[in-house]
Design an enzyme around this catalytic site. Structure first.
Site, PDB file in Angstrom:
ATOM      1  N   SER A 308      40.447  44.178  33.094  1.00  0.00           N
ATOM      2  CA  SER A 308      41.382  44.676  34.095  1.00  0.00           C
ATOM      3  C   SER A 308      40.846  45.953  34.730  1.00  0.00           C
ATOM      4  O   SER A 308      40.160  46.734  34.082  1.00  0.00           O
ATOM      5  CB  SER A 308      42.738  44.965  33.434  1.00  0.00           C
ATOM      6  OG  SER A 308      43.604  45.641  34.328  1.00  0.00           O
ATOM      7  N   SER A 670      39.701  47.236  59.209  1.00  0.00           N
ATOM      8  CA  SER A 670      39.418  48.593  58.736  1.00  0.00           C
ATOM      9  C   SER A 670      40.308  48.965  57.555  1.00  0.00           C
ATOM     10  O   SER A 670      41.492  48.586  57.506  1.00  0.00           O
ATOM     11  CB  SER A 670      39.631  49.601  59.859  1.00  0.00           C
ATOM     12  OG  SER A 670      38.804  49.325  60.966  1.00  0.00           O
TER      13      SER A 670
END
Length: 738
Positions: A308, A670
């Site tokens: 994780s 972006s």
């Protein structure tokens, strides 16, 4: 006066001293030179010139293409949460292709910003390549890998379980992904040129966490002691350059789940690995908008099964206390309340931190690499019936894989996304209530399947469920490619830390049994070619946490894969790849056999006295860097816009005072922009565009534009009409003025 014909005693003494001192000096110099020469022979300093150019360079091609797809209503693939549907864009998704040719053989590695590569997706991509290139790119020399972002679109599977969890087979989703992958390959093919490859590796700390440490600890102690931790910290970087040494591309492998963006997110995103790619490409393609420019950088998945990015670990949402260690649940709320966090204070900050960490380490390795990859290319591939493989455990015992099945802990979820109801991880016994419901609806698992999977209590015996189509695959790809001393093992699922280590070790040993391979670097490439859930070790399987419950071919799954990959490696080492049996080919179901549960989007409507693209909430007149400019438009469903690849729903534009013209400084690809599509009722919806103004933004005047399409009916036929909206002009200052 008498004439001198000799030297005084003082002069003679001075002359003797001069000669003696000269002799000592000469001797010292000679001794020093001799010692330095001797030391230089014993310890040669490392030269730094450019490595010798190989006689026959590789041909190298890199390419990138947009695979974002329809960003409205379509379910995400990863958390298996039908409520998590697309509603905008955080970052666009891309396919990145790398071709390497040694003059006689060619391999193609593709890493795509999707949850995983499905069998259906691979088959359709190969059909597209066949139509364009004939037999040049095939199942044996093409590797397709998914980054495993959980914020990419679903709908590209042909097996029932995956279709149910992503509202079926969604043609508009899979077509964009297939076309984008093929386009990235076309661009790489067109860009082929002589070049060189370098490799480097290093350690990255504080960027991953084992989410099932209890399972990992069940592996043999002597094996665990050989490693520094319960996750792999290694980053491996391949650097691609042209013959002048100018970089053209990069692949980085690091073991971490791209689940920094959690299941509450509705914006399409490449997550932490996608952000690392974004940073690297922006760093190299200076002045280009995201997704543009010649340099291609991918951050590919590895042995991330039990890993994780949420490094602060699991805590109970309602109390703040740590979750139960064994089953990752909370006293009140169960597994749904147990969630892992960090390292940031929200999912966007965590994505940024993990992505930046991986980017910075990879950039450091890329910049400092000196070891060149040389040597021929090899590849080996087979299809296996993973439900019926016999494994030689030792000289006297064998074992077998099983028909696919999922255990009770599969429904318990993980600390990155907990399950619902009362299922928990670590269940080694069934639940009479849920087993009774299963038996009434689907029928009980056969005794053979139950015995084969022990100690897994079976929740769904998917290998015995074939309506309307098989629920799980049984024909699976195994594949290995080598480029010089680099071996890439294509794994058809999520392999845990220790499982990946065992596979690497077995492949390395088999390859190096031949004199043709030495100091081989074996890389695990995850989620390749077909998705078969998880692959745990036999010991981890006994604990039956989520990863083990999702190891669908039983306790000996890893042993079967190791046996198969050793066979591929042996064939490469011995030069007998062509003699490998191909195995049974997978099915390709027709479109008429597949189903879709995604309804058609309704006709778009606007509020009274308004039009599409009209501003509902306007920007402020002035902002300072670090603030967020936000504007809300009347919008149509993004699904109406069809194929928006290499296009944008959003632009941030700057005014040039000298010419009174506008230039685009950001798009919806972006990092700094967020495009939220919010679906209302009765066909109403709006789009909120946020621009998180970076510190690098120049002072000046800006505007935000939004593009889309709305749906209406004319003469009983759907018509899609383009619209656009624009915010007021606003000013951005570098600092606050009082």
């Amino acid at each position: 006066m008498a004439k001198r014909c000799g030297f005084s005693g003082l002069e003679i003494l001075l002359m003797v001293l001069f000669v003696a001192m000269t002799a000592v000096a000469v001797g010292f110099i000679a001794y020093t030179v001799t010692q330095q020469s001797s030391e230089s022979r014993d310890q040669e300093p490392t030269p730094t010139p450019t490595p010798e150019v190989p006689a026959i360079p590789y041909l190298i091609g890199v390419g990138r293409a947009d695979i974002t797809g329809p960003v409205g209503d379509v379910p995400f693939m990863g958390y298996a949460n039908l409520d998590q549907t697309a509603g905008g864009i955080h970052m666009r998704l891309y396919s990145r292709a790398f071709i390497v040719d040694d003059g006689s053989k060619r391999v193609l590695f593709v890493s795509a910003d999707i949850g995983m590569v499905s069998q259906r997706l691979r088959l359709e991509v190969l059909r597209g390549l066949q139509a364009k290139y004939g037999d040049l790119y095939r199942q044996d020399n093409v590797v397709l890998s998914g980054t495993h972002t959980h914020s990419g679109l679903g709908g590209y599977f042909q097996y029932t379980l995956f279709m149910i969890t992503s509202k079926g087979y969604i043609k508009s989703s899979i077509q964009i992904i297939v076309q984008g992958i093929v386009k990235s390959i076309e661009r790489a093919h067109e860009n082929l040129r002589p070049g060189r490859i370098f490799i480097n590796k290093g350690e990255l700390e504080e960027s991953n966490l084992n989410r099932s440490p209890h399972s990992y600890m069940n592996n043999p102690e002597e094996e665990r002691k050989r490693y520094n931790g319960n996750t792999d910290k290694q980053v491996v970087v391949l650097k691609f350059t042209d013959m002048d040494g100018d970089g053209i591309g990069m692949i980085s492998w690091f073991a971490v789940h791209p689940v920094s963006m959690n299941s509450s997110n509705h914006m399409v995103s490449g997550d932490n690995l996608g952000y690392a790619s974004y940073l690297f490409e922006q760093d190299k393609n200076i002045g280009s908008l995201p997704g543009r420019g010649p340099f291609v950088a991918t951050f590919a998945s590895s042995n991330l099964g039990d890993v994780s990015p949420n490094t602060r670990g699991p805590h109970c949402l309602n109390t703040g206390e740590s979750c139960d260690y064994l089953n990752s649940s909370c006293p009140i709320g169960g597994t749904k309340m147990c969630v892992a966090f960090g390292p940031g204070n929200n999912m966007f900050e965590s994505t940024r931190i993990i992505g930046e960490n991986i980017f910075k380490k990879s950039k450091e390795l890329y910049s400092s690499t000196k070891q060149e990859v040389r040597g021929p290319i090899h590849f080996a591939h087979q299809w296996l019936n993973m439900s019926d493989i016999t494994i030689q455990i030792n000289s006297t015992h064998t074992a077998k894989t099983c028909k696919p099945a999922l255990g009770h802990s599969f429904a318990g979820g993980t600390i990155d996304g907990g399950g619902a109801l009362n299922f928990t991880q670590g269940a080694v016994e069934g639940d009479p209530f849920w087993d009774g419901i299963r038996d009434a609806i689907l029928g009980p698992p056969s005794n053979e399947t139950q015995d084969c999977h022990r100690p897994k209590p079976i929740l769904f015996s998917t290998g015995e469920m074939n309506w309307p189509l098989p629920w799980h695959p049984v024909i699976v790809d195994v594949q290995l490619i080598t480029i010089g001393s680099v071996a890439i093992v294509a794994i058809p699922g999520e392999v845990t830390t220790m499982s990946g280590r065992r596979i690497r070790e077995a492949v390395k040993k088999e390859l190096e049994s031949s004199h043709a391979f030495a100091n081989t670097e074996v890389v695990i490439a995850g989620l390749c070619n077909i998705y078969t859930h998880y692959i745990t070790t036999y010991e981890e399987y006994q604990i039956q946490r989520y990863e083990a419950a999702s190891t669908i071919y039983g306790p000996h799954t890893l042993s079967a894969y190791i046996q198969s990959y050793r066979g591929l490696a042996r064939a490469i080492a011995e030069g007998t790849e062509a003699e490998l049996p191909k195995g049974p080919e997978p099915p390709f179901f027709t479109d008429s056999q597949l189903f879709s549960l995604l309804p058609l989007n309704p006709v778009d409507k606007t509020p009274d006295n308004s039009s599409f693209g009209e501003v509902l909430e306007q920007v402020d007149p002035v902002y300072t860097v670090g603030q967020v400019a936000s504007v809300t438009f009347v919008a149509g469903n993004p699904r109406n816009s069809g194929d928006m690849t290499d296009k944008t729903f959003v632009t941030v534009e700057k005014l040039h005072n000298s010419t009174q013209t506008w230039s685009v400084v950001h798009t919806d690809a972006s990092w700094e922009t967020r495009f939220h599509w919010i679906k209302g009722t009765s066909g109403l919806s709006n789009a909120t565009v946020e621009w998180h103004i970076p510190q690098s933004a120049q002072s000046g005047f800006y505007r935000i534009r939004h593009f889309g399409h709305y749906k209406e009916f004319r003469n009983l036929k759907p018509v899609f009409t383009a619209y656009e909206g624009v915010s007021d002009v606003f000013k951005v200052n570098k600092r606050i003025y009082y």
